[in-house]
Design a protein around this motif. Structure first.
Motif: not given
Length: 181
Positions: A48-51, A101-119, A144-147
């Protein structure tokens, strides 16, 4: 005094196979209940909090009375169907971080933004992630996360940055997901 058969307490039993010992049904029920039918309440709260969804908004979306949703905290467990509904409920956030999104199950390797805190604005995040690593798994996780609508909206909003082929493939895959459900 020796208890007679009439006074002995009986418990329900099940003979699983010929030659096996009898098993107490209540124990089987408890194991099944804890492992398959219910989820931990903390997982529900974290999702709930993540979404960025409130319990009240989830209640309105799912049709489950608010007091039932709020009561799950007391019991400590959430029905599995509620977790499925929550996973399919689109996020209402305008900005998202890679950590969410890492908490939601997306692997870190595919994310273009590696800073987990940057909005980052959701549309930019979706487009950039699909540009970096397009595959069915990524599309499913983003949907799944955004619709589905939000993913398609992001692609169409930033049409000048993505190829028509990418838009067509994502649209086709999202239709496949929708038809399967």
């Amino acid at each position: 005094m020796v208890p007679t058969r009439k006074h002995q307490r009986s418990s329900p039993v099940l003979n699983l196979e010929r030659g096996q010992k009898f098993v107490n049904l209540t124990k089987i029920y408890e194991v099944v209940k804890m492992t398959t039918m219910k989820q931990d309440h903390q997982t529900f709260e974290m999702l709930l909090k993540t979404k960025g969804i409130s319990k009240k908004a989830f209640s309105a979306y799912s049709g489950i009375p608010y007091y039932t949703v709020a009561g799950w905290k007391k019991s400590g467990y959430v029905p599995a169907y509620a977790m499925v509904l929550l996973r399919r409920m689109p996020s209402t956030k305008e900005e998202v971080s890679a950590g969410e999104l890492l908490e939601a199950g997306l692997p870190k390797a595919i994310l273009w933004n590696n800073d987990p805190q940057k909005k980052v604005p959701v549309d930019i995040f979706i487009v950039a992630t699909l540009q970096r690593a397009y595959n069915d798994f990524v599309v499913e996780k983003l949907a799944e996360f955004f619709g589905n609508e939000r993913v398609l909206s992001a692609l169409l909003t930033h049409r000048d940055r993505v190829s028509d082929e990418l838009i067509a493939r994502v649209t086709a895959h999202l239709q496949t997901i929708k038809n399967a459900a």
